[in-house]
Enzyme design. Structure first.
Site, PDB file in Angstrom:
ATOM      1  N   ASN A 147       0.819  -1.222   0.000  1.00  0.00           N
ATOM      2  CA  ASN A 147       0.000   0.000   0.000  1.00  0.00           C
ATOM      3  C   ASN A 147       0.850   1.269   0.000  1.00  0.00           C
ATOM      4  OD1 ASN A 147       0.890  -0.026   2.631  1.00  0.00           O
ATOM      5  ND2 ASN A 147      -1.093  -0.515   3.536  1.00  0.00           N
ATOM      6  N   ARG A 285       3.246   7.467  11.479  1.00  0.00           N
ATOM      7  CA  ARG A 285       2.710   7.001  12.753  1.00  0.00           C
ATOM      8  C   ARG A 285       2.535   8.211  13.675  1.00  0.00           C
ATOM      9  NH1 ARG A 285       1.217   3.304  10.317  1.00  0.00           N
ATOM     10  NH2 ARG A 285       1.748   1.105  10.557  1.00  0.00           N
ATOM     11  N   GLN A 314      -5.362   3.622  18.389  1.00  0.00           N
ATOM     12  CA  GLN A 314      -6.375   3.442  17.343  1.00  0.00           C
ATOM     13  C   GLN A 314      -7.318   2.319  17.732  1.00  0.00           C
ATOM     14  OE1 GLN A 314      -3.959   5.145  13.477  1.00  0.00           O
ATOM     15  NE2 GLN A 314      -4.497   3.020  13.483  1.00  0.00           N
ATOM     16  N   HIS A 333      -7.551   6.111   9.881  1.00  0.00           N
ATOM     17  CA  HIS A 333      -6.390   5.457   9.246  1.00  0.00           C
ATOM     18  C   HIS A 333      -6.858   4.658   8.014  1.00  0.00           C
ATOM     19  CE1 HIS A 333      -2.375   3.188  10.209  1.00  0.00           C
ATOM     20  NE2 HIS A 333      -2.485   3.492   8.936  1.00  0.00           N
TER      21      HIS A 333
HETATM   22  P1  NAD Z   1      10.243   1.712   3.636  1.00  0.00           P
HETATM   23  O1  NAD Z   1      10.851   0.633   4.459  1.00  0.00           O
HETATM   24  O2  NAD Z   1      10.283   1.604   2.156  1.00  0.00           O
HETATM   25  O3  NAD Z   1      10.942   3.126   3.979  1.00  0.00           O
HETATM   26  C1  NAD Z   1      11.266   3.512   5.264  1.00  0.00           C
HETATM   27  C2  NAD Z   1      12.362   4.578   5.147  1.00  0.00           C
HETATM   28  O4  NAD Z   1      12.541   5.172   6.433  1.00  0.00           O
HETATM   29  C3  NAD Z   1      13.733   4.017   4.746  1.00  0.00           C
HETATM   30  O5  NAD Z   1      14.222   4.734   3.629  1.00  0.00           O
HETATM   31  C4  NAD Z   1      14.591   4.249   5.990  1.00  0.00           C
HETATM   32  O6  NAD Z   1      15.966   4.498   5.680  1.00  0.00           O
HETATM   33  C5  NAD Z   1      13.903   5.474   6.581  1.00  0.00           C
HETATM   34  N1  NAD Z   1      14.189   5.704   8.002  1.00  0.00           N
HETATM   35  C6  NAD Z   1      14.216   4.788   9.007  1.00  0.00           C
HETATM   36  N2  NAD Z   1      14.530   5.408  10.156  1.00  0.00           N
HETATM   37  C7  NAD Z   1      14.668   6.723   9.884  1.00  0.00           C
HETATM   38  C8  NAD Z   1      14.980   7.850  10.693  1.00  0.00           C
HETATM   39  N3  NAD Z   1      15.228   7.731  11.989  1.00  0.00           N
HETATM   40  N4  NAD Z   1      15.041   9.054  10.095  1.00  0.00           N
HETATM   41  C9  NAD Z   1      14.821   9.193   8.765  1.00  0.00           C
HETATM   42  N5  NAD Z   1      14.521   8.141   7.955  1.00  0.00           N
HETATM   43  C10 NAD Z   1      14.456   6.918   8.517  1.00  0.00           C
HETATM   44  O7  NAD Z   1       8.765   1.865   4.168  1.00  0.00           O
HETATM   45  P2  NAD Z   1       7.492   2.541   3.472  1.00  0.00           P
HETATM   46  O8  NAD Z   1       6.746   1.536   2.691  1.00  0.00           O
HETATM   47  O9  NAD Z   1       7.927   3.789   2.798  1.00  0.00           O
HETATM   48  O10 NAD Z   1       6.629   2.861   4.784  1.00  0.00           O
HETATM   49  C11 NAD Z   1       7.123   3.787   5.759  1.00  0.00           C
HETATM   50  C12 NAD Z   1       6.200   3.816   6.965  1.00  0.00           C
HETATM   51  O11 NAD Z   1       4.936   4.352   6.583  1.00  0.00           O
HETATM   52  C13 NAD Z   1       5.862   2.453   7.565  1.00  0.00           C
HETATM   53  O12 NAD Z   1       6.848   2.001   8.457  1.00  0.00           O
HETATM   54  C14 NAD Z   1       4.561   2.715   8.271  1.00  0.00           C
HETATM   55  O13 NAD Z   1       4.779   3.156   9.593  1.00  0.00           O
HETATM   56  C15 NAD Z   1       3.941   3.848   7.462  1.00  0.00           C
HETATM   57  N6  NAD Z   1       2.792   3.375   6.659  1.00  0.00           N
HETATM   58  C16 NAD Z   1       1.567   3.941   6.872  1.00  0.00           C
HETATM   59  C17 NAD Z   1       0.464   3.488   6.151  1.00  0.00           C
HETATM   60  C18 NAD Z   1      -0.901   4.095   6.328  1.00  0.00           C
HETATM   61  O14 NAD Z   1      -1.895   3.464   5.974  1.00  0.00           O
HETATM   62  N7  NAD Z   1      -1.002   5.319   6.830  1.00  0.00           N
HETATM   63  C19 NAD Z   1       0.612   2.437   5.234  1.00  0.00           C
HETATM   64  C20 NAD Z   1       1.883   1.934   4.998  1.00  0.00           C
HETATM   65  C21 NAD Z   1       2.964   2.383   5.738  1.00  0.00           C
END
Ligand code: NAD
Length: 393
Positions: A147, A285, A314, A333
């Protein structure tokens, strides 16, 4: 034979199944980086149908029962008398979605000696205490990429909704008005603004790509810098830390996982170091920001707007201050659980279960924890040791 405990959000109040607005969803090729979409041996659901609620069962019942497993599906997840807590002690597998998270705390993990797999039907496994899962030898897996584009679209929508003052304008017309001055007194063009993305992973990069044609100046901060050819292609300015990024932009868009490095990153000091009238969009988050500092900054005018779809806990209480704070464009969400996304994560959940029951390796990119340590995507995006545990804020 295994017991699978699956926590899903409640059915629509108008009943299940709903009347669908469209007859089909587009079929996609691979994900943007070439990763293949989920590859289960078969599916028992219609893509585009509502699968993420209790009656949708993620389309898993036929498959699991044919294999002789027991499937329990509930939305009753919180408190000691919940169905989740009652069924947990002899569950082999827990499935939960971040939209309606079954908080798998260290205390709950201690009550689940048979638990071998905690599966996130979606992305983001911070509702599981990863340190406790590591110590208990539980595998944690999620459906990476399922997603990410769904969330990127939602974030771009919420950036535009805030900057253009969309929701107040809509409310004027829906309530019979034609109040142009009231509608535009907080409306701006996005063009020419500085936009900063925190974490340029799958979602963050998709947002940067989608915003580039708007004629904005793009900035980002990530603990892992992007390849120089991507920076050049999108005209990105890299910042070595979050402090530098927030000082340089008008809009901050957050896409980092929740872990100790990001927990309460947006406190009063960081928010007050931003340009007056900045916007924050957070679909990552809720606990990455300090809840009440967001409210204060909107009331004082330090922030011009806040939008997102993630809350803590949530579901949030009816009196959660983000429901009523000024200049918000919040949703529940929902960004990652469009009907389009559900088809992908239901298929990915089945793929992971098929591999788990067959004793095959789960795809590396789906892994967060395995064999007592962070693994796969988890090793790149999370940190272990002293993790902010679910329920800690
Ligand atoms: P991903 O693993 O592709 O990307 C995560 C990125 O965060 C990586 O590039 C990593 O290097 C970076 N990162 C980690 N720690 C960090 C820090 N301290 N400072 C800066 N950057 C940092 O993941 P994604 O698919 O892009 O998803 C990211 C987040 O989005 C998920 O972990 C989840 O919490 C959230 N998410 C929310 C929904 C929603 O429905 N709202 C859906 C999917 C994901």
């Amino acid at each position: 034979m295994a017991k699978i405990l699956c926590v899903l959000y409640p059915d629509p109040v108008t009943g299940y199944p709903p009347v669908y607005a469209r007859d089909s969803i587009p079929s996609l090729g691979n994900y943007p980086d070439g990763q293949t979409l989920p590859t289960p041996s078969a599916i028992d659901f219609t893509p585009g149908h509502l699968l993420g609620c209790v009656s949708g069962e993620l389309g898993l019942r036929t498959f699991l029962e044919a294999e002789g497993h027991e499937l329990i599906v509930t939305s009753d997840k919180d408190g000691p008398d919940s169905v989740f807590e009652r069924e947990l002690p002899d569950a082999d597998v827990v499935i939960s979605q971040p939209f309606w998270p079954a908080y798998l705390t260290a205390e709950r993990i201690a009550k689940a000696p048979k638990l071998k797999l905690a599966l996130t039907a979606g992305i983001g496994s911070d509702h599981t205490d990863l340190d406790a899962a590591i110590n208990a030898g539980i595998t944690v897996a999620e459906v990476t990429y399922c997603n990410s584009i769904s969330v990127a679209e939602h974030a771009v929508m919420q950036i535009l909704a805030l900057v253009r003052n969309f929701l107040p304008s809509h409310e004027w017309v829906a309530s019979g008005g034609w109040n142009i001055a009231d509608s535009v007194e907080r409306a701006y063009d996005l063009e020419g603004m500085d936009v900063g993305v925190i974490a340029a992973g799958r979602i963050g990069q998709a947002v940067l790509r989608r915003l580039a044609p708007f004629g904005v100046r793009l900035h980002y901060f990530d603990t892992r810098r992007l390849p120089i050819d991507i920076e050049n292609e999108l005209g990105l300015t890299f910042h070595p830390d979050v402090e530098s990024l927030v000082r340089s932009v008008d809009i901050v868009d957050i896409h980092a996982p929740l872990h100790p490095q990001t927990y309460h990153m947006f406190d009063a000091d960081l928010i007050n170091s931003m340009r007056r009238g900045s916007y924050i969009v957070n679909t990552a988050r809720a606990e990455i920001v300090v809840r009440d500092e967001i409210v204060k900054a909107l009331q004082s005018g330090q922030l011009a707007g806040y939008a997102g779809d993630v809350w803590y806990p949530q579901p949030p209480a009816v009196d959660h201050p983000w429901r009523t704070m000024p200049h918000e464009a919040m949703t529940p969400h929902v960004s990652g659980t469009t009907l389009s996304a559900q088809a992908r994560y239901a298929a990915g959940t089945r793929e992971i279960l098929e591999d788990f029951f067959a004793g095959n390796d789960i795809r590396d990119e789906y892994l967060i924890v395995r064999g007592g340590e962070l693994a796969g995507t988890g090793a790149k995006s999370y940190t272990a040791g002293g993790a902010a545990s679910p329920g800690s804020a």
